[in-house]
Design a protein around this motif. Structure first.
Motif, PDB file in Angstrom:
ATOM      1  N   ASN A 123       0.832  -1.209   0.000  1.00 23.23           N
ATOM      2  CA  ASN A 123       0.000   0.000   0.000  1.00 23.23           C
ATOM      3  C   ASN A 123       0.868   1.261   0.000  1.00 23.23           C
ATOM      4  O   ASN A 123       0.541   2.258  -0.665  1.00 23.23           O
ATOM      5  CB  ASN A 123      -0.927   0.008   1.209  1.00 23.23           C
ATOM      6  N   LYS A 124       1.975   1.206   0.740  1.00 22.48           N
ATOM      7  CA  LYS A 124       2.889   2.346   0.779  1.00 22.48           C
ATOM      8  C   LYS A 124       3.503   2.595  -0.599  1.00 22.48           C
ATOM      9  O   LYS A 124       3.552   3.739  -1.082  1.00 22.48           O
ATOM     10  CB  LYS A 124       3.977   2.079   1.813  1.00 22.48           C
ATOM     11  N   ALA A 157       2.313   1.526  -3.455  1.00 16.73           N
ATOM     12  CA  ALA A 157       1.244   1.936  -4.366  1.00 16.73           C
ATOM     13  C   ALA A 157       0.961   3.422  -4.215  1.00 16.73           C
ATOM     14  O   ALA A 157       0.730   4.134  -5.202  1.00 16.73           O
ATOM     15  CB  ALA A 157      -0.012   1.119  -4.089  1.00 16.73           C
ATOM     16  N   GLY A 158       0.991   3.913  -2.987  1.00 22.28           N
ATOM     17  CA  GLY A 158       0.793   5.348  -2.747  1.00 22.28           C
ATOM     18  C   GLY A 158       1.904   6.176  -3.368  1.00 22.28           C
ATOM     19  O   GLY A 158       1.651   7.222  -3.992  1.00 22.28           O
ATOM     20  N   LEU A 159       3.178   5.700  -3.200  1.00 14.86           N
ATOM     21  CA  LEU A 159       4.308   6.400  -3.799  1.00 14.86           C
ATOM     22  C   LEU A 159       4.213   6.406  -5.323  1.00 14.86           C
ATOM     23  O   LEU A 159       4.488   7.416  -5.979  1.00 14.86           O
ATOM     24  CB  LEU A 159       5.621   5.748  -3.354  1.00 14.86           C
ATOM     25  N   ALA A 207       1.493   6.150  -7.133  1.00 17.27           N
ATOM     26  CA  ALA A 207       0.430   7.063  -7.528  1.00 17.27           C
ATOM     27  C   ALA A 207       0.911   8.502  -7.461  1.00 17.27           C
ATOM     28  O   ALA A 207       0.616   9.332  -8.340  1.00 17.27           O
ATOM     29  CB  ALA A 207      -0.790   6.850  -6.635  1.00 17.27           C
ATOM     30  N   SER A 208       1.693   8.803  -6.396  1.00 19.12           N
ATOM     31  CA  SER A 208       2.224  10.157  -6.254  1.00 19.12           C
ATOM     32  C   SER A 208       3.187  10.484  -7.388  1.00 19.12           C
ATOM     33  O   SER A 208       3.159  11.581  -7.971  1.00 19.12           O
ATOM     34  CB  SER A 208       2.917  10.294  -4.903  1.00 19.12           C
TER      35      SER A 208
END
Length: 204
Positions: free
Chosen positions: A150-151, A153-155, A157-158
């Protein structure tokens, strides 16, 4: 008066003989193989039963030579007093001890069976606990990986957002450069044409 006392004494003896067995003293056949119970106090009387060592009877009347006894079934008779004892015979105690010992053995076997069942259940619980701990560890690793995913994936996406922003900015800059280049070219062309016209005018 004497007859009255005799009558009372007779009634007392009858009461002792017929009523006392309900609260009679326990007595046992002593350490012999067999003893005869007779209808009267003497060997000339008829035998009504054969007693064996350890037999328990109620003492109705005790005498030095013969005693009147009563069996559980209600049968009464006379037995030689020397064959009787108020103490529980050893053979009777041995039988009781054997019976108690057998009961203890049965209880021990039952306890051993229960112990075996508990041992099996404990082994099953140990296996379940091991599986639970393994599953817990695997779940912990999975949760850790899921958090990392999830971390990341967040990076990602960012970063995608940043790349999109850069692309938009780059496209804008390209358009500006293109427009600027086109403007410079047109301006240069316009200046060139103007210069050529001026030269022609001068030649004329």
């Amino acid at each position: 008066m004497v007859k009255k006392y005799q009558y009372m004494l007779t009634m007392f003896l009858c009461i002792v003989v017929f009523i006392s067995p309900s609260s009679a003293e326990d007595i046992y056949v002593a350490g012999i193989t067999k003893a005869t119970m007779r209808t009267g106090p003497g060997i000339e009387h008829k035998i009504v039963d054969i007693l064996k060592t350890g037999d328990k009877l109620d003492l109705v009347e005790y005498k030095n030579d013969w005693s009147l006894l009563k069996k559980d079934q209600g049968k009464t008779g006379w037995v030689l007093t020397r064959f009787l004892t108020r103490e529980i015979p050893d053979i009777f105690l041995i039988e009781n001890l054997k019976k108690e010992n057998q009961e203890l053995i049965s209880k021990i076997e039952l306890i051993e069976d229960k112990n075996n069942i508990l041992t099996d259940e404990n082994a099953a619980l140990v296996q379940i606990k091991e599986k639970y701990n393994k599953l817990k560890q695997e779940s912990s690793g999975f949760l850790k990986l899921d958090a990392e995913y999830n971390k990341m994936a967040g990076l990602l996406a960012s970063q995608k957002g940043q790349i999109k922003t850069l692309e938009n900015n780059f496209n804008k800059e390209q358009k500006l450069l293109f427009l600027s280049g086109a403007g410079v070219f047109i301006l240069g062309l316009f200046l060139g044409l103007s210069t050529r016209k001026k030269k022609r005018t001068r030649l004329l």
